[in-house]
Scaffold this motif. Structure first.
Motif, short mmCIF file in Angstrom:
data_model
loop_
_atom_site.label_atom_id
_atom_site.label_comp_id
_atom_site.label_asym_id
_atom_site.label_seq_id
_atom_site.Cartn_x
_atom_site.Cartn_y
_atom_site.Cartn_z
N VAL A 198 -13.11 27.55 -25.65
CA VAL A 198 -12.69 28.19 -26.12
C VAL A 198 -11.85 29.81 -25.39
O VAL A 198 -12.57 30.25 -24.54
N GLY A 199 -10.73 29.98 -25.59
CA GLY A 199 -9.83 30.89 -25.69
C GLY A 199 -8.42 30.16 -25.09
O GLY A 199 -8.04 29.27 -25.47
N GLN A 200 -7.27 31.33 -24.81
CA GLN A 200 -6.34 31.03 -24.72
C GLN A 200 -6.32 30.18 -23.25
O GLN A 200 -6.34 29.95 -22.09
N VAL A 201 -5.11 28.68 -23.97
CA VAL A 201 -5.33 27.36 -22.89
C VAL A 201 -3.73 28.00 -22.24
O VAL A 201 -2.38 28.58 -22.47
N ARG A 202 -3.81 28.21 -20.69
CA ARG A 202 -3.22 28.03 -20.43
C ARG A 202 -3.54 26.83 -18.50
O ARG A 202 -4.21 26.39 -18.60
N ARG A 203 -1.89 26.80 -18.14
CA ARG A 203 -1.62 25.63 -17.37
C ARG A 203 -3.35 25.85 -16.37
O ARG A 203 -3.70 24.97 -15.70
N TYR A 204 -3.21 27.06 -15.62
CA TYR A 204 -4.22 27.20 -14.75
C TYR A 204 -5.73 27.22 -15.09
O TYR A 204 -6.42 26.48 -14.08
N LYS A 205 -6.08 27.11 -15.98
CA LYS A 205 -8.00 26.58 -17.11
C LYS A 205 -7.71 25.92 -16.84
O LYS A 205 -9.10 24.79 -16.97
N GLY A 206 -6.83 24.39 -16.51
CA GLY A 206 -7.24 23.21 -16.12
C GLY A 206 -7.58 22.23 -17.51
O GLY A 206 -8.35 21.65 -18.01
N VAL A 207 -7.19 22.89 -18.80
CA VAL A 207 -7.71 22.21 -19.98
C VAL A 207 -7.16 20.68 -19.84
O VAL A 207 -7.93 19.41 -20.46
N ASP A 208 -6.05 20.60 -19.35
CA ASP A 208 -5.72 18.98 -19.44
C ASP A 208 -6.86 18.16 -18.45
O ASP A 208 -6.63 16.95 -19.14
N ALA A 209 -7.04 18.55 -17.30
CA ALA A 209 -8.04 17.72 -17.00
C ALA A 209 -8.91 17.42 -17.50
O ALA A 209 -10.14 16.54 -17.86
N LEU A 210 -10.00 18.74 -18.61
CA LEU A 210 -10.94 18.35 -19.46
C LEU A 210 -10.91 16.93 -20.37
O LEU A 210 -11.28 15.75 -20.27
N VAL A 211 -9.89 16.95 -20.69
CA VAL A 211 -9.15 16.25 -21.85
C VAL A 211 -9.56 15.11 -20.96
O VAL A 211 -9.91 13.88 -22.10
N GLU A 212 -8.71 14.82 -19.90
CA GLU A 212 -9.21 13.24 -19.22
C GLU A 212 -10.52 13.06 -18.90
O GLU A 212 -10.64 12.43 -18.94
N ALA A 213 -11.36 14.28 -18.33
CA ALA A 213 -12.80 13.74 -18.36
C ALA A 213 -13.11 13.59 -19.08
O ALA A 213 -14.17 11.84 -18.94
N PHE A 214 -13.65 14.29 -20.73
CA PHE A 214 -13.70 13.60 -21.88
C PHE A 214 -13.65 11.67 -22.07
O PHE A 214 -14.29 11.43 -22.54
N GLY A 215 -11.78 12.00 -21.82
CA GLY A 215 -11.64 10.25 -22.21
C GLY A 215 -12.56 9.09 -21.37
O GLY A 215 -12.29 8.15 -22.42
N GLU A 216 -12.75 10.09 -20.60
CA GLU A 216 -13.76 8.49 -19.75
C GLU A 216 -15.32 8.59 -20.21
O GLU A 216 -16.42 7.70 -19.81
N THR A 217 -15.17 9.47 -20.90
CA THR A 217 -17.01 9.08 -21.32
C THR A 217 -16.79 8.74 -22.81
O THR A 217 -15.40 7.86 -23.36
N THR A 218 -18.27 7.53 -23.04
CA THR A 218 -17.48 6.61 -24.46
C THR A 218 -18.88 6.77 -25.85
O THR A 218 -18.82 6.20 -25.54
N ASP A 219 -19.10 7.54 -25.54
CA ASP A 219 -20.65 7.96 -26.84
C ASP A 219 -19.86 8.52 -27.38
O ASP A 219 -19.47 9.58 -27.68
N ASP A 220 -19.81 8.46 -28.82
CA ASP A 220 -19.62 8.34 -30.05
C ASP A 220 -20.31 9.92 -30.40
O ASP A 220 -19.66 10.55 -31.47
N GLY A 221 -22.04 10.06 -29.55
CA GLY A 221 -21.99 11.60 -29.78
C GLY A 221 -21.47 12.52 -29.33
O GLY A 221 -22.24 13.68 -30.27
N LEU A 222 -20.49 12.24 -28.58
CA LEU A 222 -19.81 13.34 -28.11
C LEU A 222 -18.95 13.75 -28.63
O LEU A 222 -17.91 12.29 -29.10
N SER A 223 -18.63 15.15 -28.67
CA SER A 223 -17.61 15.66 -29.38
C SER A 223 -16.79 17.21 -28.35
O SER A 223 -18.01 17.48 -27.60
N LEU A 224 -15.39 16.87 -27.80
CA LEU A 224 -14.49 18.37 -27.80
C LEU A 224 -14.33 18.68 -28.88
O LEU A 224 -12.87 18.67 -29.81
N ARG A 225 -14.28 19.74 -28.37
CA ARG A 225 -13.32 21.64 -29.07
C ARG A 225 -12.50 21.97 -28.65
O ARG A 225 -13.13 22.69 -27.59
N ILE A 226 -11.22 22.21 -28.67
CA ILE A 226 -10.44 23.11 -28.02
C ILE A 226 -10.14 24.33 -29.22
O ILE A 226 -9.28 23.67 -30.13
#
Length: 369
Positions: A198-226
């Motif tokens: 939660v917060g302004q999405v700037r390049r240095y904040k690494g939100v793209d890395a968070l999305v990529e890491a979340f894509g490595e998970t397989t648990d349908d009980g997880l969710s990601l909110r941006i």
């Protein structure tokens, strides 16, 4: 490795501002006029809904200190008003503008402003929110900001781990909490498995890395909110593509009002802040103020924060962020949830207000000597 700044030892003056006395006060029948308040000009204009809460809370804390007057920024005030100190937060804003003409006018005014500070021996005090100059600025902006750096009488760092050169006096006044700021807004029920940024999405904040890491998970009980406004359409498009490919990801790409921020953070089981560079984070303190644990990069500042607030609140990972970091942190958090609320007692704004005023007075006294 830069040298750690020496502690400031200049004593606080008992009265660093001249007293304007009514000549009639020489008479025993007429009481002396009250001392003029110590006046500080801040570098931000009158706050709006989108203003960073940090500077609004600082203004209110300064207003609460007896004998202190706070002015918000306008060019007219900067060039004509009386004030005893100027406090800069993000000086790059003062040399920027919408369009070449407005930018050039502001830069000319900035030159006049720095000359006035020098001529009146008014100290420039700067809070070091960022260690480096912003990327993508012009050569002229860089020259002006370097000049402002040389003119700085004192710097304020907002955590003890920020290493600065010893050339200019440094004060440490830690970043205050957000508990009072967010108190008027209702919290939502915690959602198990919800990860959030939660917060302004700037390049240095690494939100793209968070999305990529979340894509490595397989648990349908997880969710990601941006939730937050991206600083470029490129970032926004990347996040939309990621959300379209994974139904567990949801987005709210716009300015997040305080009520919505409280809802998003309190609903999350874990707030993830995968900043590529992180030495100060209002986002981490906002989450902790709302009782939500955070996952942040492992560095000295974040380890110190973890020790300060207590077990179970600040979790760290060694970059790059992976899906295993996300699932492993959730597992540890569930196995050993925090036993008490995070300890933010060092971060009361009343203390920060008094400490800032003392820093302004020290800077003014030193410059005048």
């Amino acid at each position: 490795m830069t040298a750690r700044p020496a502690a400031v030892t200049v004593p606080v003056p008992t009265d660093s501002t001249p007293t304007e006395e009514d000549p009639a006060a020489m008479s025993a029948d007429v009481p002396a006029a009250a001392p003029r308040p110590f006046t500080v000009l801040q570098s931000f204009p009158e706050p709006r809904e989108t203003t960073n809460p940090y500077v609004v809370m600082l203004r209110d804390a300064l207003d609460a200190v007896p004998g202190t007057r706070v002015l918000t920024f306008s060019w007219r005030r900067a060039l004509t008003a009386h004030y005893d100190a100027f406090h800069a937060h993000w000086p790059e804003i003062l040399v920027d503008g919408n369009g070449p003409l407005k930018k050039a006018v502001r830069q000319g005014l900035f030159v006049l402003f720095l000359l006035r500070l020098r001529a009146t021996r008014t100290p420039l005090v700067r809070t070091v929110h960022n260690l480096e100059l912003p990327e993508g600025i012009s050569r002229r902006e860089r020259v002006l900001l370097r000049w402002a750096e040389r003119a700085t009488a004192s710097r304020i760092r907002i955590n003890e781990s920020t290493e600065l050169d010893a050339g200019t006096p440094v004060e440490t006044i830690v970043h205050g909490h957000y508990r009072d700021w967010y108190a008027p807004h209702p919290r939502r029920e915690r959602r198990p498995g919800r990860l959030a940024f939660v917060g302004q999405v700037r390049r240095y904040k690494g939100v793209d890395a968070l999305v990529e890491a979340f894509g490595e998970t397989t648990d349908d009980g997880l969710s990601l909110r941006i939730a937050g406004r991206p600083t470029s359409e490129e970032l926004a498009a990347h996040l939309r593509d990621a959300a379209a490919a994974d139904p567990r990801i949801s987005l709210s790409l716009g300015f997040v009002p305080d009520a919505d921020l409280v809802g998003e953070v309190s609903e999350a089981e874990l707030v993830v802040l995968p900043y590529r560079e992180m030495h100060n984070s209002g986002g981490a303190l906002a989450a902790l103020s709302l009782g939500t644990p955070v996952l942040v990069p492992d560095n000295a500042a974040n380890r110190r924060l973890a020790e300060e607030v207590g077990d179970g609140w600040v979790h760290t990972y060694t970059p790059p962020l992976t899906g295993a970091d996300l699932t492993g942190t959730l597992a540890r958090l569930r196995a050993a949830p925090p036993a008490a609320a995070p300890d933010l007692s060092r971060r009361e704004w009343a203390d920060a207000g008094r400490a800032h005023v003392a820093a302004y007075r020290r800077a003014r006294a030193a410059l005048r000597r």
